[in-house]
Motif scaffolding. Structure first.
Motif, PDB file in Angstrom:
ATOM      1  N   LEU A 283       1.021  16.520   8.043  1.00  0.00           N
ATOM      2  CA  LEU A 283       0.084  17.591   8.394  1.00  0.00           C
ATOM      3  C   LEU A 283       0.088  18.594   7.242  1.00  0.00           C
ATOM      4  O   LEU A 283       1.138  19.124   6.870  1.00  0.00           O
ATOM      5  N   ILE A 284      -1.084  18.832   6.671  1.00  0.00           N
ATOM      6  CA  ILE A 284      -1.196  19.693   5.496  1.00  0.00           C
ATOM      7  C   ILE A 284      -2.124  20.862   5.806  1.00  0.00           C
ATOM      8  O   ILE A 284      -3.214  20.677   6.355  1.00  0.00           O
ATOM      9  N   THR A 285      -1.690  22.059   5.467  1.00  0.00           N
ATOM     10  CA  THR A 285      -2.449  23.270   5.756  1.00  0.00           C
ATOM     11  C   THR A 285      -3.565  23.475   4.738  1.00  0.00           C
ATOM     12  O   THR A 285      -3.632  22.800   3.705  1.00  0.00           O
ATOM     13  N   ALA A 286      -4.420  24.464   5.023  1.00  0.00           N
ATOM     14  CA  ALA A 286      -5.523  24.787   4.114  1.00  0.00           C
ATOM     15  C   ALA A 286      -5.019  25.333   2.784  1.00  0.00           C
ATOM     16  O   ALA A 286      -5.746  25.322   1.786  1.00  0.00           O
ATOM     17  N   GLU A 287      -3.765  25.826   2.757  1.00  0.00           N
ATOM     18  CA  GLU A 287      -3.170  26.337   1.519  1.00  0.00           C
ATOM     19  C   GLU A 287      -2.462  25.228   0.731  1.00  0.00           C
ATOM     20  O   GLU A 287      -1.859  25.502  -0.314  1.00  0.00           O
ATOM     21  N   GLY A 288      -2.510  24.005   1.223  1.00  0.00           N
ATOM     22  CA  GLY A 288      -1.895  22.902   0.516  1.00  0.00           C
ATOM     23  C   GLY A 288      -0.414  22.745   0.770  1.00  0.00           C
ATOM     24  O   GLY A 288       0.267  22.045   0.013  1.00  0.00           O
ATOM     25  N   GLU A 289       0.107  23.345   1.832  1.00  0.00           N
ATOM     26  CA  GLU A 289       1.517  23.212   2.177  1.00  0.00           C
ATOM     27  C   GLU A 289       1.703  22.091   3.198  1.00  0.00           C
ATOM     28  O   GLU A 289       0.874  21.917   4.101  1.00  0.00           O
ATOM     29  N   ILE A 290       2.793  21.355   3.059  1.00  0.00           N
ATOM     30  CA  ILE A 290       3.103  20.288   4.009  1.00  0.00           C
ATOM     31  C   ILE A 290       3.779  20.929   5.218  1.00  0.00           C
ATOM     32  O   ILE A 290       4.921  21.378   5.141  1.00  0.00           O
ATOM     33  N   HIS A 291       3.050  21.001   6.330  1.00  0.00           N
ATOM     34  CA  HIS A 291       3.542  21.683   7.532  1.00  0.00           C
ATOM     35  C   HIS A 291       4.541  20.815   8.300  1.00  0.00           C
ATOM     36  O   HIS A 291       5.538  21.314   8.831  1.00  0.00           O
ATOM     37  N   ALA A 292       4.278  19.522   8.369  1.00  0.00           N
ATOM     38  CA  ALA A 292       5.158  18.597   9.089  1.00  0.00           C
ATOM     39  C   ALA A 292       4.897  17.192   8.571  1.00  0.00           C
ATOM     40  O   ALA A 292       3.858  16.911   7.967  1.00  0.00           O
ATOM     41  N   TYR A 293       5.882  16.306   8.806  1.00  0.00           N
ATOM     42  CA  TYR A 293       5.714  14.912   8.382  1.00  0.00           C
ATOM     43  C   TYR A 293       6.627  14.027   9.207  1.00  0.00           C
ATOM     44  O   TYR A 293       7.587  14.497   9.835  1.00  0.00           O
ATOM     45  N   GLN A 294       6.335  12.744   9.200  1.00  0.00           N
ATOM     46  CA  GLN A 294       7.212  11.757   9.819  1.00  0.00           C
ATOM     47  C   GLN A 294       7.028  10.415   9.116  1.00  0.00           C
ATOM     48  O   GLN A 294       5.982  10.150   8.517  1.00  0.00           O
ATOM     49  N   PHE A 295       8.078   9.591   9.175  1.00  0.00           N
ATOM     50  CA  PHE A 295       8.030   8.252   8.604  1.00  0.00           C
ATOM     51  C   PHE A 295       8.169   7.235   9.727  1.00  0.00           C
ATOM     52  O   PHE A 295       8.925   7.448  10.685  1.00  0.00           O
ATOM     53  N   PHE A 296       7.465   6.121   9.599  1.00  0.00           N
ATOM     54  CA  PHE A 296       7.613   5.044  10.575  1.00  0.00           C
ATOM     55  C   PHE A 296       7.071   3.742   9.990  1.00  0.00           C
ATOM     56  O   PHE A 296       6.157   3.749   9.149  1.00  0.00           O
ATOM     57  N   PRO A 297       7.644   2.589  10.424  1.00  0.00           N
ATOM     58  CA  PRO A 297       7.102   1.290  10.006  1.00  0.00           C
ATOM     59  C   PRO A 297       5.848   0.970  10.809  1.00  0.00           C
ATOM     60  O   PRO A 297       5.742   1.336  11.997  1.00  0.00           O
ATOM     61  N   ALA A 298       4.894   0.313  10.188  1.00  0.00           N
ATOM     62  CA  ALA A 298       3.618   0.052  10.857  1.00  0.00           C
ATOM     63  C   ALA A 298       3.015  -1.262  10.380  1.00  0.00           C
ATOM     64  O   ALA A 298       3.458  -1.865   9.400  1.00  0.00           O
ATOM     65  N   VAL A 299       2.009  -1.692  11.109  1.00  0.00           N
ATOM     66  CA  VAL A 299       1.140  -2.788  10.690  1.00  0.00           C
ATOM     67  C   VAL A 299      -0.229  -2.173  10.429  1.00  0.00           C
ATOM     68  O   VAL A 299      -0.774  -1.465  11.290  1.00  0.00           O
ATOM     69  N   ILE A 300      -0.784  -2.408   9.261  1.00  0.00           N
ATOM     70  CA  ILE A 300      -2.078  -1.812   8.919  1.00  0.00           C
ATOM     71  C   ILE A 300      -3.048  -2.904   8.479  1.00  0.00           C
ATOM     72  O   ILE A 300      -2.670  -4.053   8.249  1.00  0.00           O
ATOM     73  N   CYS A 301      -4.312  -2.502   8.358  1.00  0.00           N
ATOM     74  CA  CYS A 301      -5.333  -3.386   7.820  1.00  0.00           C
ATOM     75  C   CYS A 301      -6.257  -2.527   6.962  1.00  0.00           C
ATOM     76  O   CYS A 301      -6.986  -1.674   7.498  1.00  0.00           O
ATOM     77  N   SER A 302      -6.178  -2.716   5.651  1.00  0.00           N
ATOM     78  CA  SER A 302      -7.046  -1.941   4.753  1.00  0.00           C
ATOM     79  C   SER A 302      -8.500  -2.272   5.056  1.00  0.00           C
ATOM     80  O   SER A 302      -8.890  -3.439   5.102  1.00  0.00           O
ATOM     81  N   HIS A 303      -9.318  -1.239   5.252  1.00  0.00           N
ATOM     82  CA  HIS A 303     -10.730  -1.446   5.606  1.00  0.00           C
ATOM     83  C   HIS A 303     -11.622  -1.626   4.388  1.00  0.00           C
ATOM     84  O   HIS A 303     -12.763  -2.071   4.531  1.00  0.00           O
ATOM     85  N   ALA A 304     -11.133  -1.268   3.215  1.00  0.00           N
ATOM     86  CA  ALA A 304     -11.946  -1.447   2.001  1.00  0.00           C
ATOM     87  C   ALA A 304     -11.072  -1.246   0.765  1.00  0.00           C
ATOM     88  O   ALA A 304     -10.070  -0.527   0.801  1.00  0.00           O
ATOM     89  N   ARG A 305     -11.492  -1.896  -0.302  1.00  0.00           N
ATOM     90  CA  ARG A 305     -10.857  -1.706  -1.603  1.00  0.00           C
ATOM     91  C   ARG A 305     -11.831  -0.932  -2.497  1.00  0.00           C
ATOM     92  O   ARG A 305     -12.871  -1.463  -2.893  1.00  0.00           O
ATOM     93  N   PHE A 306     -11.499   0.331  -2.780  1.00  0.00           N
ATOM     94  CA  PHE A 306     -12.324   1.176  -3.642  1.00  0.00           C
ATOM     95  C   PHE A 306     -11.730   1.214  -5.051  1.00  0.00           C
ATOM     96  O   PHE A 306     -10.519   1.083  -5.231  1.00  0.00           O
ATOM     97  N   THR A 307     -12.598   1.427  -6.025  1.00  0.00           N
ATOM     98  CA  THR A 307     -12.142   1.725  -7.384  1.00  0.00           C
ATOM     99  C   THR A 307     -12.288   3.230  -7.614  1.00  0.00           C
ATOM    100  O   THR A 307     -13.029   3.918  -6.909  1.00  0.00           O
ATOM    101  N   TYR A 308     -11.579   3.725  -8.633  1.00  0.00           N
ATOM    102  CA  TYR A 308     -11.669   5.152  -8.951  1.00  0.00           C
ATOM    103  C   TYR A 308     -13.098   5.557  -9.278  1.00  0.00           C
ATOM    104  O   TYR A 308     -13.567   6.621  -8.842  1.00  0.00           O
TER     105      TYR A 308
END
Length: 773
Positions: A283-308
């Motif tokens: 969770l990141i505030t409007a001032e760019g500070e990290i308000h909270a975070y958590q780590f966890f293992p997951a299963v994901i599926c990338s919806h698209a491959r973008f280039t820069y």
């Protein structure tokens, strides 16, 4: 007298050094002493005497261990004798090859040699050809040489490939156990056009932070490939990954840390396929500070491959063709852009250092030679991903610290007292008036960078700022990251290509499971790290620990420190090998352009000459000080410039010059230029050709006053030379008669004006120049 045990470090000029195992001391070895040893042999040596500067000179007492790795070089047939000239000139001696030991190699080919007889004071080393790599001009030969020259592991063992073959091709039901299903979340990857392995995927949505009921910040998910699920401690894959420690990137080829089935397949977050990942949810505030975070293992599926380039185009025009093709994902990309701008605010508050540097990309043709060198454009999309990765890395460091678990931190320290003073003197000489405290802060460096970015000599100033800082390393001792202005920082986001990231993943998993990861280092064939048993951390900087010290047993301390040294050293090795290949390709590229003229900019000034980067080609070469004309040039270390004592002509970083490609040495990877003068070729409109002492203005004088200063200096030089000739004629007439005192010919005058003259020495004679060349 003092005796030490250490490793021989040869020098291309014939002498060498014995560097002690703890890296704390070294002894100079004369060329005569180097005849009995080779580069990277382990020896015992003693100090015989000290030179005028108090540096120890020594003698080899005994050989502790001969380097057994093959030596790469070119097979030559001279005077009926076969020999190999090592590619790495630090070996210093050619290797004799008996006629029956050349295998199928032919003269001129590149070969690998195994020693059969060691060198001695009275005999050269003898060897046999163990591998024929091919002709010097064969496509890809520069990479084949580099991986062997720097001993980069480039072939996976049979046991590694056997274990890899047993791995599944896709995520199995059993792999999902204990993981959160995020396959419906539209995570996407954003990478370069030529990327093949995808470590990270990102997603962002507006979120309410704190007690607010309305969105006033963002939720950012950074999903990283879960390599640790497949690469387990104690297995062949882990041993191979640790030995390599990092992937090595060359033009058109990558030497991966993991086999392709993992790096480009099972662990790569390819689009539209399920993959295992470790997620940092922030969770990141409007001032760019990290308000909270958590780590966890997951299963994901990338919806698209973008280039820069795609993302940059979409951000720049949400109604353009790129946006139309990915319309359903555009809102998420805009959310990422919004959180990126907030994170930039946080960077500004921290005072993190951000230099605008030009990176280049080598484009090769089908034969592996350079077709062109182009600047690599850094878009908002690059910065967007960079800020997201930085945030995840910071969270991982804090998570590990709070868990009081040992790990490898990415440490970057500020300037040493000596470098700080040098930088202060330099800034003072420029008259910038910028403050730099006794304990400099990153914000002070960033303030200087921002205040000078529009100056003509901005590149020189930023280079000096960079050089004042130390190299980043991996170490279990956390002393912060100076450049990024973080109190704690780790590498979490690239476990496919960096072993320290894989270790961080294992530590995070251990903390999540309320356990402890016991690091047991895999055995390695060789390590480029310099580490002495019994003295853990002897080669690591003794930095103050800014946080609570983590309790570790003696065995744990040694293991983590050895891992840090090993990974740091292998990272340096990978960089050196990549630079060596790029230098080879640039030499081949410029070899076809001998005698051609180019405009360029002085990139570095040294006591022995000027390094110049050519316009449009992005190739750097050296103008030796003997090519600067008939003057006595002194190197001003404070101002980083060369100044002629008689003429006042001076050269500093950022000057515009016109040069001719005069020499290309493929063996030493060096390109030499000479300045193009009037009557020798076109000068072009941007040539400044040095500056006169006392002038002010941009780059101290810049293009506006460069030509006037040069003309004035030339007039002064001509006047001095005229008076010198008059004095010489007068002296000779009075002492030896008028005939011998006659004025020299025009050709002789031209030779006198163009004769090279190194700093602090008289101009060399024609014979000495020929001998040196």
């Amino acid at each position: 007298m003092t005796e030490i045990e250490g490793t021989v470090q040869g020098h291309r000029d014939g002498h060498g050094f014995v560097v002690s195992d703890d890296g704390a001391s070294s002894i100079y070895l004369s060329p005569q002493e180097m005849r009995s040893v080779l580069h990277r042999d382990r020896v015992r040596a003693k100090v015989l005497r000290f030179d005028r500067k108090g540096r120890p000179e020594g003698q080899v007492l005994g050989i502790l261990e001969r380097r057994k790795t093959p030596i790469i070089g070119r097979l030559l047939h001279e005077g009926g004798v076969w020999l190999v000239a090592p590619e790495d000139r630090r070996y210093g001696q050619d290797i004799l090859i008996p006629p029956k030991a050349i295998a199928s190699a032919q003269a001129g080919q590149v070969v690998a040699v195994e020693l059969t007889e060691a060198p001695s004071l009275h005999a050269q080393p003898v060897g046999r050809v163990s591998e024929v790599l091919g002709g010097i001009d064969d496509p890809g030969m520069e990479i084949e040489i580099a991986v062997r020259k720097y001993e980069v592991p480039h072939k996976f063992g049979d046991d590694v490939m056997a274990q890899t073959a047993k791995l599944p091709d896709k995520v199995r039901p059993a792999d999902r156990k204990g993981r959160i299903d995020l396959t419906d979340v539209p995570l996407v990857t954003i990478d370069g056009e030529d990327a093949r392995d995808f470590d990270d995927a990102v997603y962002c949505e507006p979120a309410a932070v704190g007690r607010s009921k309305k969105p006033n910040g963002w939720r950012v998910l950074v999903a990283i490939a879960d390599v640790s699920h497949y690469v387990k401690p104690g297995e062949p894959l882990d041993r191979e990954a640790y030995e390599r420690a990092t992937s090595v990137y060359f033009p058109r080829r990558v030497i991966p840390m993991l086999p392709e089935k993992l790096s480009n397949g099972l662990c790569s977050l390819n689009p539209e396929v399920e993959r295992l990942s470790m997620v940092c949810d922030m969770l990141i505030t409007a001032e760019g500070e990290i308000h909270a975070y958590q780590f966890f293992p997951a299963v994901i599926c990338s919806h698209a491959r973008f280039t820069y380039n795609e993302v940059a185009a979409i951000i720049g025009n949400t109604r353009g063709p790129e946006a139309q093709r990915r319309a359903e994902l555009v809102p998420h990309l805009l959310n990422l852009y919004d959180v990126y701008r907030a994170l930039l605010k946080g960077r500004g508050v921290r005072g993190a250092i951000d230099f605008d540097t030009t990176e280049t990309q080598i484009v090769c043709d089908d034969n592996g030679r350079i077709a062109k060198i182009v600047p690599r454009t850094r878009t908002e999309a690059h910065r967007l991903i960079e800020e997201c990765m930085l945030a995840a890395n910071v969270c991982s460091a804090e998570f590990i610290e709070k868990g009081k678990h040992p790990a490898l931190y990415r440490v970057h320290e500020g300037p040493t007292p000596e470098k700080r003073q040098t930088l202060k003197n330099y800034l003072k000489a420029l008259g910038l008036g910028m403050h730099l405290g006794e304990e400099p802060l990153p914000s002070e460096f960033q303030a200087i960078a921002q205040a000078t970015k529009e100056r003509p000599d901005a590149a020189q100033i930023h280079t000096m700022l960079l050089r004042s800082m130390q190299q980043a390393i991996y170490t279990p001792t956390n002393s912060g990251h100076f450049g990024l202005a973080y109190e704690a920082y780790t590498h979490f986001t690239s476990p496919i290509r960096r072993y320290p990231d894989l270790l961080v993943h294992r530590v995070i998993k251990a903390i999540l499971g309320s356990g402890r990861y016991g690091l047991i280092l895999p055995p390695v064939v060789s390590s480029v790290g310099n580490f002495k048993k019994g003295k853990p951390g002897a080669t690591l900087p003794k930095a103050p620990v800014k946080r609570a010290k983590i309790k570790m047993s003696a065995e744990e301390t040694v293991a983590w420190e050895v891992a840090g040294v090993h990974c740091s050293a292998n990272e340096r090795r990978a960089d050196e090998a990549s630079r060596d290949v790029e230098a080879w390709l640039k030499c081949m590229f410029m070899r076809e352009r001998l005698g051609e003229d180019y405009g360029g900019t002085v990139s570095t000034v040294t006591s022995f000459g000027l390094f110049v980067q050519l316009d449009g080609l992005y190739v750097e070469g050296l103008i030796h000080i003997t090519e600067l004309g008939g003057d006595y040039f002194k190197f001003d270390e404070v101002r980083q410039e060369l100044r002629g004592e008689r003429t006042g002509v001076r050269y500093s970083t950022g000057d515009r010059v016109r040069v001719q490609v005069s020499r290309v040495d493929l063996d030493s990877r060096k390109i030499d230029f000479r300045i193009v003068r009037e009557g020798q070729g076109p000068l072009g409109e941007a040539t400044s050709r040095g500056k006169r002492r006392g002038g002010g203005g941009g780059g101290r004088e810049g293009a506006r006053g460069g030509d006037e200063a040069f003309d004035s200096a030339q007039a002064k030089l001509a006047d001095v030379q005229r008076r010198d000739r008059e004095v010489k004629r007068g002296g000779k007439s009075s002492g030896r008669g008028s005939k011998k005192g006659a004025a020299p010919s025009l050709r002789a005058e031209q030779r006198a004006q163009q004769s090279p003259q190194p700093a602090g020495k008289k101009a060399p004679t024609r014979k000495s120049v020929r001998r040196r060349g």
